[in-house]
Design a protein around this motif. Structure first.
Motif, PDB file in Angstrom:
ATOM      1  N   GLN A 126      13.379   0.534   0.102  1.00 54.22           N
ATOM      2  CA  GLN A 126      14.336   1.306   0.632  1.00 54.22           C
ATOM      3  C   GLN A 126      14.682   2.700  -0.418  1.00 54.22           C
ATOM      4  N   LEU A 127      14.645   2.234  -1.742  1.00 59.99           N
ATOM      5  CA  LEU A 127      14.931   3.258  -2.756  1.00 59.99           C
ATOM      6  C   LEU A 127      13.960   4.381  -2.652  1.00 59.99           C
ATOM      7  N   TYR A 128      12.751   3.940  -2.302  1.00 57.54           N
ATOM      8  CA  TYR A 128      11.502   5.122  -2.487  1.00 57.54           C
ATOM      9  C   TYR A 128      11.535   5.757  -1.003  1.00 57.54           C
ATOM     10  N   LEU A 129      11.800   5.030   0.128  1.00 54.21           N
ATOM     11  CA  LEU A 129      12.180   5.801   1.280  1.00 54.21           C
ATOM     12  C   LEU A 129      13.102   6.738   1.427  1.00 54.21           C
TER      13      LEU A 129
ATOM     14  N   GLU B 164       1.015  -1.260  -0.083  1.00 52.42           N
ATOM     15  CA  GLU B 164      -0.105  -0.004  -0.097  1.00 52.42           C
ATOM     16  C   GLU B 164       0.783   1.303   0.140  1.00 52.42           C
ATOM     17  N   PHE B 165       1.849   1.270   0.929  1.00 47.27           N
ATOM     18  CA  PHE B 165       2.836   2.438   1.075  1.00 47.27           C
ATOM     19  C   PHE B 165       3.320   2.833  -0.469  1.00 47.27           C
ATOM     20  N   VAL B 166       3.741   1.859  -1.284  1.00 43.78           N
ATOM     21  CA  VAL B 166       4.174   2.196  -2.569  1.00 43.78           C
ATOM     22  C   VAL B 166       3.286   2.316  -3.477  1.00 43.78           C
ATOM     23  N   GLY B 167       2.486   1.364  -3.338  1.00 44.88           N
ATOM     24  CA  GLY B 167       1.329   1.522  -4.857  1.00 44.88           C
ATOM     25  C   GLY B 167       0.446   2.709  -4.582  1.00 44.88           C
ATOM     26  N   LYS B 168       0.319   3.305  -3.385  1.00 40.59           N
ATOM     27  CA  LYS B 168      -0.668   4.690  -3.349  1.00 40.59           C
ATOM     28  C   LYS B 168       0.208   5.681  -3.637  1.00 40.59           C
ATOM     29  N   GLN B 169       1.705   5.698  -4.053  1.00 39.20           N
ATOM     30  CA  GLN B 169       2.419   6.777  -4.128  1.00 39.20           C
ATOM     31  C   GLN B 169       1.978   7.551  -5.527  1.00 39.20           C
ATOM     32  N   SER B 170       2.095   8.845  -5.697  1.00 39.01           N
ATOM     33  CA  SER B 170       2.104   9.576  -6.838  1.00 39.01           C
ATOM     34  C   SER B 170       3.024  10.388  -6.971  1.00 39.01           C
ATOM     35  N   PRO B 171       3.680  10.698  -8.210  1.00 42.72           N
ATOM     36  CA  PRO B 171       3.475   9.569  -9.250  1.00 42.72           C
ATOM     37  C   PRO B 171       3.891   8.159  -8.973  1.00 42.72           C
ATOM     38  N   LYS B 172       3.293   7.374 -10.003  1.00 44.73           N
ATOM     39  CA  LYS B 172       3.505   5.766  -9.524  1.00 44.73           C
ATOM     40  C   LYS B 172       4.815   5.463  -9.476  1.00 44.73           C
ATOM     41  N   LYS B 173       4.933   4.420  -8.829  1.00 39.78           N
ATOM     42  CA  LYS B 173       6.513   3.768  -8.697  1.00 39.78           C
ATOM     43  C   LYS B 173       6.104   2.192  -8.854  1.00 39.78           C
ATOM     44  N   THR B 174       7.294   1.807  -9.589  1.00 42.86           N
ATOM     45  CA  THR B 174       7.415   0.368  -9.945  1.00 42.86           C
ATOM     46  C   THR B 174       7.713  -0.255  -8.823  1.00 42.86           C
ATOM     47  N   PHE B 175       6.928  -1.435  -8.639  1.00 43.79           N
ATOM     48  CA  PHE B 175       6.925  -2.253  -7.399  1.00 43.79           C
ATOM     49  C   PHE B 175       6.488  -3.739  -7.799  1.00 43.79           C
ATOM     50  N   ILE B 176       7.041  -4.646  -6.793  1.00 46.01           N
ATOM     51  CA  ILE B 176       6.756  -6.037  -6.868  1.00 46.01           C
ATOM     52  C   ILE B 176       5.531  -6.537  -6.249  1.00 46.01           C
ATOM     53  N   TYR B 177       4.748  -6.795  -6.989  1.00 48.73           N
ATOM     54  CA  TYR B 177       3.179  -7.124  -6.130  1.00 48.73           C
ATOM     55  C   TYR B 177       2.910  -8.544  -6.466  1.00 48.73           C
ATOM     56  N   ARG B 178       2.280  -9.372  -5.514  1.00 40.68           N
ATOM     57  CA  ARG B 178       1.874 -10.707  -5.473  1.00 40.68           C
ATOM     58  C   ARG B 178       0.200 -10.578  -5.638  1.00 40.68           C
ATOM     59  N   VAL B 179      -0.007 -10.801  -6.957  1.00 38.17           N
ATOM     60  CA  VAL B 179      -1.445 -10.821  -7.319  1.00 38.17           C
ATOM     61  C   VAL B 179      -2.233 -12.100  -7.371  1.00 38.17           C
TER      62      VAL B 179
END
Length: 642
Positions: free
Chosen positions: A507-510, A393-408
């Motif tokens: 860590q990169l996005y933090l 959620e922390f990464v997925g809700k950021q704007s602009p969008k950030k690439t992340f690894i999701y388990r879907v």
């Protein structure tokens, strides 16, 4: 996808109906190859039939099987029954192999429409299929990396096991908190530790995860090897780890009474277990206690700090500190609140029975038991789910969008739900698929109703098969089974490479970094999903082998089983006491001529009208065990006497 009878199916990557491939078409490909295929018409059963235009990517470079010689001609009989091609082994390429030996072969020439495959023997594995060798074969047959290159071991060994004082300065110091690990009694790699303490607003909940990314740095040989493996593989008698043991069991593992580098998720929650504040970052922690699930369960059930001798890892009665006892009880209380909320929001509760084996010193199965999930297991599961969800959620809700690894995990297939309805109705269960909410509620009710009943394993398995397969991707569509809009894998970096990537990206996005290249990470996700699938197949193979091996020593016994499948060639029976499944051929049922009634999921006698129907309890006896094909045949003694 190849079938053991020679034909196969092409599954479109974009989705849609499978295309039937005749044995002639399958001659030029192996199971798992990526192909360009054209629709050639309909076969005699009305199925869309494919014609291979081009092989785009080969799935196999090595094949394991038996080396055979007939009239001086050598060939490989593949261990994987989905590969029906015999692979020619020229005399100079047999590597000293003798007729009947198990070997590993590298492919030198792939098959075409007119010519067969050729190969070269790289390794002679042995003469007989003993338990240890069978697992070796399964590892190689599925293309799982199992040997460690010397340079990888050297690099891992050079990293050191003790946290450096200088590095601790750049981390949040949580060493004063008495973290605990709760894991299986035979676990050696401890990914996670938890702690909970009261504060003025409710509680502070901490989930500390091994900081593998500190040791496994991008661009290193060690990282390349971890990426190629992508996952640890848990077979019946061993683990094929993603990381060398010096890291997985030592440096990274959150062992008791040791300081460790961790990546932590810290939550402030209220009495309703709702998250009010959160923090993510690199930490240094100290684990005060290590519990097996059974030990933590004893605390939960007795509400005391006494660990009984019969579940104690030490083999002796001992007592935990009052502080840790109270923390475990509070963690359990909060986990139950969170689990109940998750179920109310539409999560599906799978508590499928897990088969385990007692092995002797030679890895022979001498007993079968079932792993049960209790509150201690669910406690840890709930907090891992929370950390995974909140990171995503922390990464997925950021704007602009950030690439992340999701388990879907996408919604279940409608046609598969209809099939499930047809099967479970034979047991008297009803399902309601009116909308998403009623579907999940109905599935949960079904899974609860079958607990402890003879058909539980069958219904659990069929229900899981209706679900879409969970996978890794950069394209978030949520997780249907968990009822989460955002979900990732963050909590098991010792055994899963996607978790390592999630740590790095978080860590990169933090740190305020820019989004990474989505295409590059989507490729990494696809590789991770593929390696996970290989691992799952190898794990199932090893379980099936051990089940057959176990039944080999019980040929003179009668077993009560449940009919778990019905086809026009026979019935499949799952033994209730050990979950071993075998087949009764219709030719071996002698009291009548039986025909398959698809509508009733049954074999019906033409004269007697006697019926063997899905879910019926029957008595069987072992007829034949085939360890090579992993096939178990039963003789039918009759129906269970009422």
């Amino acid at each position: 996808m190849g079938h053991r009878d020679g034909y196969g199916f092409a599954r479109p990557l974009e989705g849609g109906e499978d295309l039937f491939l005749s044995a002639r078409e399958m001659y030029q490909v192996f199971d798992g190859d990526e192909i360009l295929v054209a629709v050639a018409g309909l076969d005699r059963r009305g199925r869309a039939e494919g014609q291979i235009a081009e092989v785009l990517e080969r799935a196999h470079h090595m094949v394991v099987g038996r080396y055979m010689e007939e009239s001086g001609i050598g060939f490989l009989l593949p261990h994987n029954t989905r590969i029906r091609n015999h692979i020619l082994i020229p005399p100079k390429a047999k590597g000293g192999a003798r007729h009947g030996q198990l070997v590993s072969v590298s492919l030198t020439d792939y098959p075409s429409a007119t010519l067969g495959a050729k190969g070269r023997v790289e390794e002679v594995l042995g003469d007989h299929l003993d338990p240890g060798l069978e697992i070796d074969v399964a590892i190689r047959a599925h293309g799982i990396p199992w040997e460690w290159p010397d340079e990888v071991l050297r690099e891992a060994g050079s990293l050191g096991e003790e946290p450096a004082e200088q590095d601790k300065l750049y981390r949040e110091d949580l060493r004063a908190l008495p973290f605990v690990t709760i894991d299986g009694e035979d676990a050696r790699d401890f990914d996670d530790a938890v702690w909970c303490e009261a504060n003025q607003h409710g509680f502070r909940l901490l989930v500390a995860i091994a900081d593998v990314s500190h040791y496994v740095q991008e661009g290193t040989i060690l990282d390349d090897e971890a990426y190629e493996r992508a996952t640890s593989v848990y077979l019946v008698d061993r683990v094929v780890p993603m990381l060398p043991e010096v890291l997985s069991n030592n440096a990274c593992s959150l062992r008791p009474l040791e300081e460790k580098y961790t990546f932590s998720a810290v939550f402030k929650i209220n009495n309703k277990a709702e998250v009010k504040e959160q923090w993510f970052g690199r930490t240094v922690t100290y684990s005060d206690a290590r519990f097996a699930y059974e030990e933590a369960q004893a605390i939960i059930e007795s509400k005391t700090n006494n660990i009984p001798q019969e579940v104690s890892l030490t083999g002796e009665l001992y007592q935990t500190s009052p502080e840790i006892t109270q923390a475990v009880l509070k963690l359990n209380e909060l986990a139950k609140i969170m689990r109940k909320r998750r179920m109310n929001e539409g999560a599906i509760s799978f508590d499928k029975v897990e088969v385990k084996f007692d092995l002797d010193a030679e890895a022979n199965p001498v007993g079968v038991f079932f792993k049960t999930t209790k509150d201690a297991n669910k406690l840890i599961e709930e907090f891992m789910l929370l950390a995974n969800k909140k990171v995503a959620e922390f990464v997925g809700k950021q704007s602009p969008k950030k690439t992340f690894i999701y388990r879907v995990h996408d919604e279940p297939d409608v046609s598969k739900l209809a099939t499930l309805q047809g099967v479970v109705s034979k047991f008297g269960y009803k399902l309601n698929f009116k909308d998403k909410k009623t579907t999940t509620a109905s599935l949960n009710n079904l899974l609860q109703e079958v607990v402890g009943k003879k058909e539980q394993n069958l219904v659990d398995t069929l229900t899981i098969r209706t679900m879409s397969k969970a996978e890794y991707t950069t394209h978030n569509v949520g997780h249907y089974g968990l009822a989460f809009n955002y979900y990732s894998h963050f909590t098991s970096p010792i055994r899963r490479y996607p978790d390592v990537m999630a740590h790095r990206l978080l860590q990169l996005y933090l740190d305020g970094g820019k989004s990474v290249n989505e295409d590059i990470y989507e490729d990494k996700c696809n590789h991770s999903s593929n390696m996970e699938n290989l691992a799952t197949k190898a794990e199932r193979d090893s379980i099936k082998y051990m089940q057959i091996r176990f039944m080999e020593d019980h040929k003179n016994e009668e077993f009560l089983g449940v009919i778990s499948g019905v086809t026009d060639w026979g019935i499949y029976v799952e033994i209730i006491s050990n979950k071993c499944e075998g087949m009764v051929s219709v030719r071996d049922i002698k009291d009548d001529h039986y025909v398959f009634d698809e509508g009733q999921y049954a074999l019906v006698g033409k004269v007697t009208k006697n019926m063997y129907q899905l879910g019926d309890e029957v008595v069987v006896k072992v007829k034949n065990t085939d360890l090579v094909k992993k096939h178990l045949d039963f003789n039918l003694i009759g129906k269970k006497e009422e």
